[in-house]
Design a protein around this motif. Structure first.
Motif, PDB file in Angstrom:
ATOM      1  N   PHE A 136     -14.039   4.303  -1.533  1.00  0.00           N
ATOM      2  CA  PHE A 136     -14.482   3.716  -2.792  1.00  0.00           C
ATOM      3  C   PHE A 136     -14.381   2.206  -2.712  1.00  0.00           C
ATOM      4  O   PHE A 136     -13.332   1.646  -2.357  1.00  0.00           O
ATOM      5  CB  PHE A 136     -13.625   4.220  -3.961  1.00  0.00           C
ATOM      6  N   THR A 137     -15.481   1.532  -3.055  1.00  0.00           N
ATOM      7  CA  THR A 137     -15.486   0.073  -3.135  1.00  0.00           C
ATOM      8  C   THR A 137     -15.247  -0.330  -4.576  1.00  0.00           C
ATOM      9  O   THR A 137     -16.039  -0.013  -5.467  1.00  0.00           O
ATOM     10  CB  THR A 137     -16.827  -0.507  -2.648  1.00  0.00           C
ATOM     11  N   THR A 138     -14.141  -1.024  -4.835  1.00  0.00           N
ATOM     12  CA  THR A 138     -13.762  -1.422  -6.183  1.00  0.00           C
ATOM     13  C   THR A 138     -14.568  -2.627  -6.651  1.00  0.00           C
ATOM     14  O   THR A 138     -15.354  -3.206  -5.888  1.00  0.00           O
ATOM     15  CB  THR A 138     -12.267  -1.771  -6.247  1.00  0.00           C
ATOM     16  N   SER A 139     -14.346  -3.031  -7.883  1.00  0.00           N
ATOM     17  CA  SER A 139     -14.954  -4.249  -8.421  1.00  0.00           C
ATOM     18  C   SER A 139     -14.015  -5.440  -8.296  1.00  0.00           C
ATOM     19  O   SER A 139     -14.314  -6.530  -8.789  1.00  0.00           O
ATOM     20  CB  SER A 139     -15.301  -4.048  -9.908  1.00  0.00           C
ATOM     21  N   ASP A 140     -12.877  -5.234  -7.628  1.00  0.00           N
ATOM     22  CA  ASP A 140     -11.823  -6.244  -7.588  1.00  0.00           C
ATOM     23  C   ASP A 140     -11.844  -7.064  -6.299  1.00  0.00           C
ATOM     24  O   ASP A 140     -11.931  -6.505  -5.195  1.00  0.00           O
ATOM     25  CB  ASP A 140     -10.448  -5.580  -7.721  1.00  0.00           C
ATOM     26  N   LEU A 141     -11.757  -8.369  -6.456  1.00  0.00           N
ATOM     27  CA  LEU A 141     -11.556  -9.258  -5.316  1.00  0.00           C
ATOM     28  C   LEU A 141     -10.055  -9.309  -5.041  1.00  0.00           C
ATOM     29  O   LEU A 141      -9.264  -9.697  -5.913  1.00  0.00           O
ATOM     30  CB  LEU A 141     -12.088 -10.653  -5.612  1.00  0.00           C
ATOM     31  N   VAL A 142      -9.667  -8.910  -3.858  1.00  0.00           N
ATOM     32  CA  VAL A 142      -8.251  -8.775  -3.517  1.00  0.00           C
ATOM     33  C   VAL A 142      -8.003  -9.380  -2.140  1.00  0.00           C
ATOM     34  O   VAL A 142      -8.778  -9.155  -1.200  1.00  0.00           O
ATOM     35  CB  VAL A 142      -7.824  -7.283  -3.522  1.00  0.00           C
ATOM     36  N   GLU A 143      -6.927 -10.150  -2.026  1.00  0.00           N
ATOM     37  CA  GLU A 143      -6.502 -10.672  -0.732  1.00  0.00           C
ATOM     38  C   GLU A 143      -5.544  -9.684  -0.088  1.00  0.00           C
ATOM     39  O   GLU A 143      -4.678  -9.124  -0.767  1.00  0.00           O
ATOM     40  CB  GLU A 143      -5.803 -12.027  -0.888  1.00  0.00           C
ATOM     41  N   ARG A 144      -5.700  -9.470   1.201  1.00  0.00           N
ATOM     42  CA  ARG A 144      -4.815  -8.587   1.945  1.00  0.00           C
ATOM     43  C   ARG A 144      -3.950  -9.399   2.894  1.00  0.00           C
ATOM     44  O   ARG A 144      -4.435 -10.245   3.635  1.00  0.00           O
ATOM     45  CB  ARG A 144      -5.631  -7.561   2.739  1.00  0.00           C
ATOM     46  N   HIS A 145      -2.649  -9.117   2.854  1.00  0.00           N
ATOM     47  CA  HIS A 145      -1.692  -9.742   3.763  1.00  0.00           C
ATOM     48  C   HIS A 145      -0.882  -8.607   4.390  1.00  0.00           C
ATOM     49  O   HIS A 145       0.178  -8.239   3.894  1.00  0.00           O
ATOM     50  CB  HIS A 145      -0.778 -10.724   3.026  1.00  0.00           C
ATOM     51  N   GLY A 146      -1.417  -8.056   5.468  1.00  0.00           N
ATOM     52  CA  GLY A 146      -0.791  -6.881   6.050  1.00  0.00           C
ATOM     53  C   GLY A 146      -0.900  -5.705   5.084  1.00  0.00           C
ATOM     54  O   GLY A 146      -1.994  -5.321   4.669  1.00  0.00           O
ATOM     55  N   GLN A 147       0.247  -5.150   4.692  1.00  0.00           N
ATOM     56  CA  GLN A 147       0.278  -4.043   3.742  1.00  0.00           C
ATOM     57  C   GLN A 147       0.363  -4.527   2.296  1.00  0.00           C
ATOM     58  O   GLN A 147       0.380  -3.720   1.372  1.00  0.00           O
ATOM     59  CB  GLN A 147       1.490  -3.132   4.032  1.00  0.00           C
TER      60      GLN A 147
ATOM     61  N   LEU B 238       0.828  -1.199   0.000  1.00  0.00           N
ATOM     62  CA  LEU B 238       0.000   0.000   0.000  1.00  0.00           C
ATOM     63  C   LEU B 238       0.869   1.258   0.000  1.00  0.00           C
ATOM     64  O   LEU B 238       1.915   1.313   0.659  1.00  0.00           O
ATOM     65  CB  LEU B 238      -0.905   0.013   1.228  1.00  0.00           C
ATOM     66  N   LEU B 239       0.415   2.264  -0.714  1.00  0.00           N
ATOM     67  CA  LEU B 239       1.088   3.545  -0.712  1.00  0.00           C
ATOM     68  C   LEU B 239       0.784   4.276   0.588  1.00  0.00           C
ATOM     69  O   LEU B 239      -0.272   4.063   1.200  1.00  0.00           O
ATOM     70  CB  LEU B 239       0.625   4.384  -1.905  1.00  0.00           C
ATOM     71  N   PRO B 240       1.678   5.146   1.023  1.00  0.00           N
ATOM     72  CA  PRO B 240       1.430   5.894   2.266  1.00  0.00           C
ATOM     73  C   PRO B 240       0.126   6.682   2.185  1.00  0.00           C
ATOM     74  O   PRO B 240      -0.191   7.288   1.159  1.00  0.00           O
ATOM     75  CB  PRO B 240       2.640   6.840   2.343  1.00  0.00           C
ATOM     76  N   GLY B 241      -0.632   6.659   3.257  1.00  0.00           N
ATOM     77  CA  GLY B 241      -1.878   7.407   3.298  1.00  0.00           C
ATOM     78  C   GLY B 241      -3.068   6.685   2.714  1.00  0.00           C
ATOM     79  O   GLY B 241      -4.173   7.229   2.681  1.00  0.00           O
ATOM     80  N   VAL B 242      -2.872   5.450   2.238  1.00  0.00           N
ATOM     81  CA  VAL B 242      -3.962   4.653   1.665  1.00  0.00           C
ATOM     82  C   VAL B 242      -4.301   3.520   2.630  1.00  0.00           C
ATOM     83  O   VAL B 242      -3.422   2.767   3.044  1.00  0.00           O
ATOM     84  CB  VAL B 242      -3.588   4.071   0.286  1.00  0.00           C
ATOM     85  N   GLN B 243      -5.572   3.419   2.996  1.00  0.00           N
ATOM     86  CA  GLN B 243      -6.033   2.325   3.845  1.00  0.00           C
ATOM     87  C   GLN B 243      -7.020   1.464   3.046  1.00  0.00           C
ATOM     88  O   GLN B 243      -7.758   1.978   2.200  1.00  0.00           O
ATOM     89  CB  GLN B 243      -6.735   2.851   5.107  1.00  0.00           C
ATOM     90  N   THR B 244      -7.016   0.176   3.336  1.00  0.00           N
ATOM     91  CA  THR B 244      -7.935  -0.732   2.639  1.00  0.00           C
ATOM     92  C   THR B 244      -8.508  -1.761   3.602  1.00  0.00           C
ATOM     93  O   THR B 244      -7.931  -2.059   4.649  1.00  0.00           O
ATOM     94  CB  THR B 244      -7.222  -1.493   1.495  1.00  0.00           C
ATOM     95  N   HIS B 245      -9.661  -2.288   3.218  1.00  0.00           N
ATOM     96  CA  HIS B 245     -10.210  -3.483   3.831  1.00  0.00           C
ATOM     97  C   HIS B 245     -11.061  -4.164   2.771  1.00  0.00           C
ATOM     98  O   HIS B 245     -11.247  -3.614   1.675  1.00  0.00           O
ATOM     99  CB  HIS B 245     -11.030  -3.165   5.085  1.00  0.00           C
ATOM    100  N   THR B 246     -11.550  -5.338   3.028  1.00  0.00           N
ATOM    101  CA  THR B 246     -12.422  -6.028   2.073  1.00  0.00           C
ATOM    102  C   THR B 246     -13.824  -6.114   2.657  1.00  0.00           C
ATOM    103  O   THR B 246     -14.005  -6.253   3.876  1.00  0.00           O
ATOM    104  CB  THR B 246     -11.901  -7.442   1.749  1.00  0.00           C
TER     105      THR B 246
END
Length: 395
Positions: A295-306, A256-264
């Protein structure tokens, strides 16, 4: 505000080149400033359309005079927003995105700057030399990596009007140090076309998945690391592969880029929160989540920490070599040209991984009637990249 940033750039770099043409001729920051201040907009928006030199000048004029700018691909007509732009709108993008529906997206100066500055800092673009605009600057990736870096951070842009191997090399030979954004399909052509990358300080790919085979080819034959960048037009850049070695997994979208947070969300779709998320669409669909910094994307993405890993896109948009296409628009054009009542368009995985997807058309005709003559008629209103590669009729 933009005006203060631009004034500072002109004061510090006014006599320096801001925009290079393919033959090496240049326009300075001060010359662009004089042109833009004289080009006072007369309407309530500025249409930004054409090649890179026109796009840069039109954006600058709109930004300086405080008039919203609407970015439109040169082969498209302007979409009139379904609702008035929200207060503070500075940029209107006209894009398909993962949803497969062409709509307007609204952005403030602060949201634009957040994305531009985030990439400028993380990719160290101030020390990378000149940005090569070989991909369309009417699309978010090309726009943010080149023209907007010029306008917001004083990084010069070099316009490469023909993105093929030989003319690209001829354009790049005038410069000592360059950074080169491209989509995988172009990187494949450049690598196989024996482009010399000796003066490339940064190679970066976005728009569609970068395969390990292509990344390996660049490293082994050219000593060039292509960095994978992931993002969307709605929220800007999200993550990138900052490593100097070959990734172990082609699904790796980097950190992840600095300042960007994500969850699924409950369906596994990636939800992005950042200061570069836009204000929203002109025509929001039910269940969509876009605005207020999320923004909720159309992409299914796995998160592993950052770390992010791409699984699949669930949206209806068709990705052909990094260009997002609307199945609705393609179907409507085919129906209008062929006089058919029903046509179904969707994307299918291409045998060419850099192409990403092929367009498939299902039509209400016997398969035997889908001959070359029919296809010529049916495709007469389509752009070359919208033409289906597979046609399916009734048994």
């Amino acid at each position: 505000m933009f005006g203060e940033r631009w004034d500072r750039i002109v004061a510090e770099r006014g006599a320096q080149a801001a925009l290079y043409l393919a033959d090496g001729r240049a326009t300075t920051f001060r010359e662009l400033d004089v042109e833009a201040r004289a080009a006072r907009p007369t309407g309530d928006y500025v249409l930004v359309q054409g090649e890179v030199p026109q796009i840069l000048r039109q954006l600058l004029a709109g930004f300086l005079h405080g008039v919203p700018v609407q970015l439109v691909e040169k082969d498209r007509s302007r979409r009139i927003p379904a609702r008035p732009p929200p207060a503070g709108t500075a940029l209107i993008k006209q894009a398909v995105g993962g949803s497969g529906v062409r709509r307007c997206q609204f952005f403030t100066f602060d949201q634009i700057a957040a994305d531009v500055d985030r990439l400028h800092a993380v990719l160290d673009l101030g020390a990378r030399g000149t940005g090569v605009a070989a991909i369309s600057c009417a699309h978010s990736f090309g726009l943010t990596m080149t023209v907007l870096q010029t306008l917001f951070n004083g990084v010069p842009t070099c316009f490469a009007p023909q993105p093929f191997a030989q003319p690209l090399m001829e354009t790049m030979q005038h410069h000592r140090r360059l950074f080169l954004p491209g989509v995988p399909a172009l990187w494949k052509a450049w690598l196989r076309g024996d482009v010399c990358f000796d003066n490339i300080s940064l190679a970066i790919s976005a728009g569609s998945p970068l395969t390990l085979d292509l990344e390996r080819l660049a490293l082994e034959q050219h000593g060039l690391k292509i960095h994978n960048l992931y993002g969307t037009s709605e929220c800007g850049a999200v993550s990138w592969d900052e490593t100097l070695d070959l990734r172990e997994d082609g699904s790796d979208l980097g950190t992840l880029l600095p300042g960007v947070q994500t969850h699924t969300d409950a369906e596994g779709r990636l939800v992005v929160s950042s200061s570069s998320v836009g204000l929203g669409y002109d025509d929001q669909l039910p269940q969509e989540n876009y605005g207020s910094g999320v923004f909720t994307t159309s992409d299914l993405v796995e998160r592993h920490g950052q770390q992010l890993r791409f699984q699949q896109c669930r949206g209806a948009g068709i990705n052909v070599a990094g260009r997002k296409l609307s199945p609705i628009e393609i179907a409507e054009k085919i129906m209008r040209a062929s006089k058919l009542d029903q046509v179904t368009i969707y994307g299918a995985r291409s045998r060419d991984p850099e192409r990403c997807q092929d367009i498939v058309a299902e039509v209400g005709l016997p398969q035997a009637e889908i001959d070359p003559a029919f296809k010529i008629t049916a495709c007469s209103l389509l752009a070359p990249w919208e033409v289906p590669r597979k046609w399916i009729g009734r048994p």
